[in-house]
Design a protein around this motif. Structure first.
Motif, PDB file in Angstrom:
ATOM      1  N   VAL A 120       4.075  28.409  -0.575  1.00  0.00           N
ATOM      2  CA  VAL A 120       3.380  27.425  -0.060  1.00  0.00           C
ATOM      3  C   VAL A 120       2.331  27.761   0.914  1.00  0.00           C
ATOM      4  N   ALA A 121       2.448  28.827   1.769  1.00  0.00           N
ATOM      5  CA  ALA A 121       1.650  28.867   2.428  1.00  0.00           C
ATOM      6  C   ALA A 121       0.043  29.686   2.302  1.00  0.00           C
ATOM      7  N   ASP A 122       0.182  30.435   0.272  1.00  0.00           N
ATOM      8  CA  ASP A 122      -1.022  30.327   0.353  1.00  0.00           C
ATOM      9  C   ASP A 122      -1.982  28.608  -0.219  1.00  0.00           C
ATOM     10  N   GLY A 123      -0.577  27.797  -1.181  1.00  0.00           N
ATOM     11  CA  GLY A 123      -1.185  27.187  -1.494  1.00  0.00           C
ATOM     12  C   GLY A 123      -2.428  26.010   0.119  1.00  0.00           C
ATOM     13  N   VAL A 124      -1.820  25.682   1.574  1.00  0.00           N
ATOM     14  CA  VAL A 124      -1.890  25.792   2.294  1.00  0.00           C
ATOM     15  C   VAL A 124      -3.183  25.959   2.879  1.00  0.00           C
ATOM     16  N   LEU A 125      -3.423  27.352   2.561  1.00  0.00           N
ATOM     17  CA  LEU A 125      -4.706  27.744   3.130  1.00  0.00           C
ATOM     18  C   LEU A 125      -5.982  27.816   2.035  1.00  0.00           C
ATOM     19  N   PRO A 152      10.020  28.410   7.398  1.00  0.00           N
ATOM     20  CA  PRO A 152      11.346  29.065   8.665  1.00  0.00           C
ATOM     21  C   PRO A 152      10.744  29.875   8.334  1.00  0.00           C
ATOM     22  N   ASP A 153      10.448  30.777   7.485  1.00  0.00           N
ATOM     23  CA  ASP A 153       9.955  32.512   7.376  1.00  0.00           C
ATOM     24  C   ASP A 153       9.153  32.626   6.608  1.00  0.00           C
ATOM     25  N   ILE A 154       8.065  33.529   6.696  1.00  0.00           N
ATOM     26  CA  ILE A 154       6.678  34.025   6.098  1.00  0.00           C
ATOM     27  C   ILE A 154       6.971  35.039   5.418  1.00  0.00           C
ATOM     28  N   THR A 155       8.802  36.050   6.070  1.00  0.00           N
ATOM     29  CA  THR A 155       8.688  37.557   4.665  1.00  0.00           C
ATOM     30  C   THR A 155       9.564  36.657   3.613  1.00  0.00           C
ATOM     31  N   ASP A 156      10.105  35.119   3.477  1.00  0.00           N
ATOM     32  CA  ASP A 156       9.847  34.708   1.969  1.00  0.00           C
ATOM     33  C   ASP A 156       8.909  34.439   0.942  1.00  0.00           C
ATOM     34  N   THR A 157       8.943  35.201  -0.156  1.00  0.00           N
ATOM     35  CA  THR A 157       8.342  35.128  -1.022  1.00  0.00           C
ATOM     36  C   THR A 157       7.501  33.858  -1.398  1.00  0.00           C
ATOM     37  N   PHE A 158       8.898  32.230  -1.724  1.00  0.00           N
ATOM     38  CA  PHE A 158       9.074  31.281  -1.429  1.00  0.00           C
ATOM     39  C   PHE A 158       7.529  30.596  -0.543  1.00  0.00           C
ATOM     40  N   TYR A 159       8.414  30.514   0.680  1.00  0.00           N
ATOM     41  CA  TYR A 159       7.420  30.041   1.728  1.00  0.00           C
ATOM     42  C   TYR A 159       6.109  30.753   1.990  1.00  0.00           C
ATOM     43  N   THR A 180       6.376  29.960  12.696  1.00  0.00           N
ATOM     44  CA  THR A 180       7.927  30.396  12.093  1.00  0.00           C
ATOM     45  C   THR A 180       8.868  29.997  12.865  1.00  0.00           C
ATOM     46  N   THR A 181      10.186  29.260  12.195  1.00  0.00           N
ATOM     47  CA  THR A 181      11.063  28.211  13.052  1.00  0.00           C
ATOM     48  C   THR A 181      11.879  28.677  12.536  1.00  0.00           C
ATOM     49  N   GLY A 182      12.449  29.482  11.545  1.00  0.00           N
ATOM     50  CA  GLY A 182      13.591  30.603  11.379  1.00  0.00           C
ATOM     51  C   GLY A 182      14.942  29.504  10.523  1.00  0.00           C
ATOM     52  N   ASP A 183      14.505  28.336  10.272  1.00  0.00           N
ATOM     53  CA  ASP A 183      14.996  27.169  10.093  1.00  0.00           C
ATOM     54  C   ASP A 183      16.100  26.521  11.395  1.00  0.00           C
ATOM     55  N   ASP A 184      15.501  27.450  12.738  1.00  0.00           N
ATOM     56  CA  ASP A 184      16.406  26.312  13.981  1.00  0.00           C
ATOM     57  C   ASP A 184      16.149  25.746  14.261  1.00  0.00           C
ATOM     58  N   PRO A 185      16.179  24.387  14.767  1.00  0.00           N
ATOM     59  CA  PRO A 185      15.670  23.514  15.376  1.00  0.00           C
ATOM     60  C   PRO A 185      15.085  23.351  16.986  1.00  0.00           C
ATOM     61  N   GLU A 186      16.083  24.312  17.989  1.00  0.00           N
ATOM     62  CA  GLU A 186      15.142  24.942  18.722  1.00  0.00           C
ATOM     63  C   GLU A 186      13.899  25.284  18.859  1.00  0.00           C
ATOM     64  N   ARG A 187      13.610  26.300  18.139  1.00  0.00           N
ATOM     65  CA  ARG A 187      12.285  26.721  17.751  1.00  0.00           C
ATOM     66  C   ARG A 187      11.391  26.121  17.097  1.00  0.00           C
ATOM     67  N   GLU A 188      12.023  25.385  15.915  1.00  0.00           N
ATOM     68  CA  GLU A 188      11.326  24.783  15.635  1.00  0.00           C
ATOM     69  C   GLU A 188      10.646  23.338  16.401  1.00  0.00           C
ATOM     70  N   ALA A 189      11.271  22.648  17.241  1.00  0.00           N
ATOM     71  CA  ALA A 189      10.921  22.230  18.481  1.00  0.00           C
ATOM     72  C   ALA A 189       9.775  22.460  19.314  1.00  0.00           C
ATOM     73  N   GLU A 190      10.108  24.185  19.723  1.00  0.00           N
ATOM     74  CA  GLU A 190       8.971  24.522  20.835  1.00  0.00           C
ATOM     75  C   GLU A 190       7.985  24.988  19.828  1.00  0.00           C
ATOM     76  N   ALA A 191       8.041  25.069  18.501  1.00  0.00           N
ATOM     77  CA  ALA A 191       6.889  24.972  17.996  1.00  0.00           C
ATOM     78  C   ALA A 191       6.009  24.139  17.747  1.00  0.00           C
ATOM     79  N   ILE A 192       6.662  22.776  17.657  1.00  0.00           N
ATOM     80  CA  ILE A 192       5.801  21.773  17.706  1.00  0.00           C
ATOM     81  C   ILE A 192       5.480  21.432  19.074  1.00  0.00           C
ATOM     82  N   GLY A 193       5.910  21.888  20.082  1.00  0.00           N
ATOM     83  CA  GLY A 193       5.853  21.438  21.064  1.00  0.00           C
ATOM     84  C   GLY A 193       4.275  22.555  21.404  1.00  0.00           C
ATOM     85  N   VAL A 194       4.400  23.486  21.123  1.00  0.00           N
ATOM     86  CA  VAL A 194       2.592  24.889  21.728  1.00  0.00           C
ATOM     87  C   VAL A 194       1.558  24.170  20.151  1.00  0.00           C
ATOM     88  N   LEU A 195       2.141  23.758  19.190  1.00  0.00           N
ATOM     89  CA  LEU A 195       1.120  22.859  18.530  1.00  0.00           C
ATOM     90  C   LEU A 195       0.568  21.872  18.762  1.00  0.00           C
TER      91      LEU A 195
END
Length: 332
Positions: free
Chosen positions: A80-85, A70-77, A99-114
């Motif tokens: 999580v990213a550090d663990g994946v990396l 959702p947000d790379i500036t959030d310490t918790f997330y 990043t998706t900003g917890d927005d379903p439209e941005r999320e769908a766009e990011a999935i399409g790009v990936l």
């Protein structure tokens, strides 16, 4: 002569729609007949050939792990990213971050790009909107959720903290201190926490003390300030995440409410600033880095039989932001 191959963004721009809409149409998802016809016509005109959604998907993937947060500036997330990396690095796999900003439209766009980029695997903290994930399942992309699940996709394995146990521990602590008017300040993707909140409190639940914000700091602050102003009789708050806890602290300060004299506060996520607050915040700690590492392990192990999800423990860390009900300033 420009021989550049058309991309999903080219199709979206020419059709006057978002990348997420193109992704849904090409993967057989929902769209109006007019939109579907326009997208398919433009795709044909541009000779667009989706590399990751075609029949020979597995042969054409380029490898790597996609990571959606959702947000790379959030310490918790970030943890999580550090663990994946860390896990991906040990396996020699590259990671593509979105990043998706917890927005379903941005999320769908990011999935399409990936999908177009041909990643082999995907680790994601979903926004909670189920429709975004239909293309990944149709494409057969190996996917693991981290921290949250998405409604309607229980078959996708997930690595989660034990939300129910965390909520129960927090509420048992607050009710043990004598609190009865306990509010819940929630955000996107916290349906399980909210359900647990209602179940644990039972007859003590006051629906007016349940407020759910959108996934931004402004929305979280507005929700917290509105709650505190409209219900000055509340004595304790459970914040569903560190962004919400931050909003609660700021709103309380603006309204001259003192922790824990006027209001007790428990927050999900043990982030560094929680201990630096005055008073320091009592928290439900989640193993953020371990969530990311285990999710990457699961997605790297995938292929063949789908792996089972993982449930990790939470921990109540008691600090200075809670006090017994009898110590408050006024007889609320």
């Amino acid at each position: 002569m420009n021989m550049r191959r058309a991309t999903i963004r080219d199709v979206a721009e020419a059709a006057g729609v978002g990348v997420a809409t193109v992704s849904r149409v090409l993967s057989g998802g929902s769209a109006s007949p007019e939109t579907r016809e326009r997208v398919l016509t433009i795709a044909a005109q541009l000779d667009y050939r989706p590399s990751a959604l075609g029949r020979n998907l597995r042969q054409r993937r380029s490898g790597g792990i996609g990571l959606l947060l959702p947000d790379i500036t959030d310490t918790f997330y970030g943890r999580v990213a550090d663990g994946v990396l860390a896990c991906a690095r040990s396996a020699g796999e590259p990671v593509i971050l979105g990043t998706t900003g917890d927005d379903p439209e941005r999320e769908a766009e990011a999935i399409g790009v990936l999908l177009e980029q041909g990643v082999d695997r995907l680790v994601a903290i979903p926004s909670g909107d189920g429709e975004s994930w239909a293309p990944t399942l149709r494409a057969g992309l190996n996917t693991v959720f981290a921290h949250r699940t998405s409604a309607g996709y229980d078959d996708i394995p997930a690595v989660l903290a034990d939300d129910r146990a965390g909520v129960r521990t927090a509420l048992d602590y607050l009710t043990g201190l004598g609190h009865r008017r306990i509010a819940y300040l929630g955000g996107p993707g916290q349906a399980q926490r909210l359900t647990a909140f209602r179940q644990v409190l039972g007859p003590l639940v006051d629906e007016e003390l349940i407020v759910v914000a959108r996934g931004s700091r402004d929305s979280a602050y507005a929700a917290a300030a509105g709650l505190f102003q409209h219900r000055p009789d509340l004595t304790a708050v459970l914040a569903g995440g560190n962004l919400l806890g931050e909003a609660a602290v700021l709103a309380a300060r603006e309204l001259d409410l003192r922790l824990p004299r006027d209001m007790s506060l428990i927050m999900f996520d043990d982030v560094p600033w929680a201990e630096l607050c005055s008073p320091s915040l009592t928290v439900i700690a989640q193993p953020a880095q371990d969530i990311g590492y285990r999710a990457a392990e699961l997605v790297l192990r995938g292929g063949g039989r789908r792996p089972r999800g993982v449930l990790l423990p939470t921990e109540l860390i008691v600090r200075g932001s809670c006090a017994a009900r009898g110590t408050s300033r006024s007889p609320r």
